[in-house]
Design a protein around this motif. Structure first.
Motif, PDB file in Angstrom:
ATOM      1  N   VAL A  18      35.794 -20.559 -10.997  1.00 44.65           N
ATOM      2  CA  VAL A  18      37.006 -19.755 -11.185  1.00 44.65           C
ATOM      3  C   VAL A  18      38.252 -20.623 -11.070  1.00 44.65           C
ATOM      4  O   VAL A  18      39.192 -20.500 -11.859  1.00 44.65           O
ATOM      5  N   GLY A  21      38.125 -23.057 -14.086  1.00 49.84           N
ATOM      6  CA  GLY A  21      38.160 -22.307 -15.338  1.00 49.84           C
ATOM      7  C   GLY A  21      37.070 -22.655 -16.323  1.00 49.84           C
ATOM      8  O   GLY A  21      37.109 -22.224 -17.477  1.00 49.84           O
ATOM      9  N   LEU A  53      31.565 -12.589 -13.198  1.00 49.32           N
ATOM     10  CA  LEU A  53      32.473 -13.305 -14.095  1.00 49.32           C
ATOM     11  C   LEU A  53      32.536 -12.634 -15.462  1.00 49.32           C
ATOM     12  O   LEU A  53      31.534 -12.122 -15.973  1.00 49.32           O
ATOM     13  N   LYS A  54      33.744 -12.655 -16.039  1.00 47.97           N
ATOM     14  CA  LYS A  54      33.941 -12.254 -17.425  1.00 47.97           C
ATOM     15  C   LYS A  54      34.069 -13.536 -18.235  1.00 47.97           C
ATOM     16  O   LYS A  54      35.021 -14.296 -18.073  1.00 47.97           O
ATOM     17  N   ARG A  55      33.092 -13.757 -19.097  1.00 47.69           N
ATOM     18  CA  ARG A  55      33.074 -14.993 -19.878  1.00 47.69           C
ATOM     19  C   ARG A  55      33.745 -14.749 -21.227  1.00 47.69           C
ATOM     20  O   ARG A  55      33.113 -14.322 -22.189  1.00 47.69           O
ATOM     21  N   GLU A  56      35.048 -15.007 -21.271  1.00 48.29           N
ATOM     22  CA  GLU A  56      35.785 -14.877 -22.519  1.00 48.29           C
ATOM     23  C   GLU A  56      35.622 -16.157 -23.334  1.00 48.29           C
ATOM     24  O   GLU A  56      35.106 -17.164 -22.854  1.00 48.29           O
ATOM     25  N   SER A  59      38.349 -18.615 -21.680  1.00 45.34           N
ATOM     26  CA  SER A  59      38.610 -18.613 -20.242  1.00 45.34           C
ATOM     27  C   SER A  59      37.499 -17.896 -19.497  1.00 45.34           C
ATOM     28  O   SER A  59      36.685 -17.172 -20.095  1.00 45.34           O
ATOM     29  N   GLU A  61      37.176 -15.447 -16.146  1.00 44.09           N
ATOM     30  CA  GLU A  61      37.914 -14.663 -15.166  1.00 44.09           C
ATOM     31  C   GLU A  61      36.933 -13.882 -14.300  1.00 44.09           C
ATOM     32  O   GLU A  61      35.871 -13.470 -14.778  1.00 44.09           O
ATOM     33  N   PRO A  62      37.279 -13.679 -13.027  1.00 40.05           N
ATOM     34  CA  PRO A  62      36.406 -12.846 -12.196  1.00 40.05           C
ATOM     35  C   PRO A  62      36.504 -11.382 -12.579  1.00 40.05           C
ATOM     36  O   PRO A  62      37.564 -10.902 -12.999  1.00 40.05           O
ATOM     37  N   THR A  63      35.398 -10.669 -12.491  1.00 39.28           N
ATOM     38  CA  THR A  63      35.436  -9.221 -12.636  1.00 39.28           C
ATOM     39  C   THR A  63      36.105  -8.628 -11.401  1.00 39.28           C
ATOM     40  O   THR A  63      36.471  -9.348 -10.458  1.00 39.28           O
ATOM     41  N   GLY A  67      36.305 -10.605  -8.017  1.00 35.93           N
ATOM     42  CA  GLY A  67      37.514 -10.923  -7.253  1.00 35.93           C
ATOM     43  C   GLY A  67      37.349 -10.616  -5.780  1.00 35.93           C
ATOM     44  O   GLY A  67      37.821 -11.372  -4.915  1.00 35.93           O
TER      45      GLY A  67
END
Length: 291
Positions: A18, A21, A53-56, A59, A61-63, A67
């Motif tokens: 996180v 990144g 995790l949200k794997r965009e 990027s 980002e934590p869900t 978080g």
């Protein structure tokens, strides 16, 4: 039902992914393969039953759940590091020589007890002297450090706290109404408290006399405690048997502030001395007087 213990390495991987990144950057920093990082986080998600995790596309980002887990993960890693640091420091040894005025008892016992518990191999030597003598002994390298009283405009040392001097008497006594005012103070030339008090009285045109003289506040307070004299002190040295005389109700002049400073000997210090100095700074700056 008892929960399985979470893997600190997996938590560290989550935090690093996180913060950086990317899985690639985290793997490089932690010296793992990228697949090992991914596997640790998948295992952590399975154990917790949530997606972390949200794997965009560009990027990571934590869900929302991620978080929340991150906050706990950071704290668990911090505590792990703190424990390892504490255990490593228990191996620090040697001798540390500390000087302090005898009247600084409110600050010191719990601090020295804490230091002895943290560093059981360190031998402490404590000597009690007047501040002026302790500063000279520190400069000469005879002691590692000293806690001393100084005027605010004096140079040297690390400021630990600043307190305004106050007039002190036994509750309900009226020695401050006498003319001249009987004072219980240190001998001339050895204490900044005396110089400040008598200078302010002179400036206000109030007569005074030295009724009792001692370099130790513990001795000065004896005649004060039975109503025979007035003295001056910083609030943190005053117990429940004495009270502060407010200038606005007694007619006594306002007094200046005084510094409590930590002086250290010149040159490179031992690790044990550094540890004691750090603890003294932390404890005295945070000291709260409830008397």
């Amino acid at each position: 039902m008892p929960y399985r213990t979470l893997d600190l390495r997996a938590l560290q991987s989550l935090v690093t992914v996180v913060d950086i990144g990317s899985f690639t950057g985290a793997a490089r920093q932690l010296h793992y393969s990228q697949s090992a990082i991914s596997m640790q986080i998948r295992r952590l998600e399975n154990e917790l039953g949530v997606s972390l995790l949200k794997r965009e596309s560009r990027s990571i980002e934590p869900t929302r759940a991620g978080g929340e887990v991150l906050g706990y993960a950071r704290e668990m890693l911090r505590l792990n590091g703190e424990l390892r640091h504490r255990l490593a420091e228990r191996e620090i040894g040697g001798t540390v020589r500390l000087g302090l005025p005898v009247d600084y008892a409110p600050y010191i016992p719990s601090t020295l007890t804490m230091f002895a518990e943290r560093y059981p191999l360190v031998e402490m030597e404590v000597r009690s002297e007047l501040s002026v003598n302790l500063i000279e002994q520190t400069r000469a390298g005879d002691i590692d450090m000293a806690i001393v009283t100084r005027e605010p405009d004096a140079s040297g040392g690390t400021l630990l706290r600043r307190e305004a001097l106050v007039w002190v008497a036994a509750p309900g006594t009226t020695a401050y109404l006498h003319d001249p005012i009987p004072l219980s103070l240190s001998p001339e030339g050895v204490c900044a408290f005396r110089a400040a008090a008598t200078a302010r009285l002179d400036a206000a045109g109030q007569r005074w006399r030295i009724a009792y003289e001692s370099p130790a506040f513990a001795a000065q307070r004896i005649p004060v405690g039975v109503g025979l004299a007035v003295t001056v002190a910083i609030p943190s040295l005053i117990g429940s048997d004495l009270e502060i005389l407010a200038p606005e109700t007694t007619g006594l002049p306002e007094l200046p502030a005084m510094d409590i400073r930590l002086h250290r000997k010149p040159g490179r210090a031992s690790r044990a001395a550094d540890c004691l100095a750090e603890l003294i700074v932390e404890r005295i700056r945070d000291y709260r007087h409830d008397g």
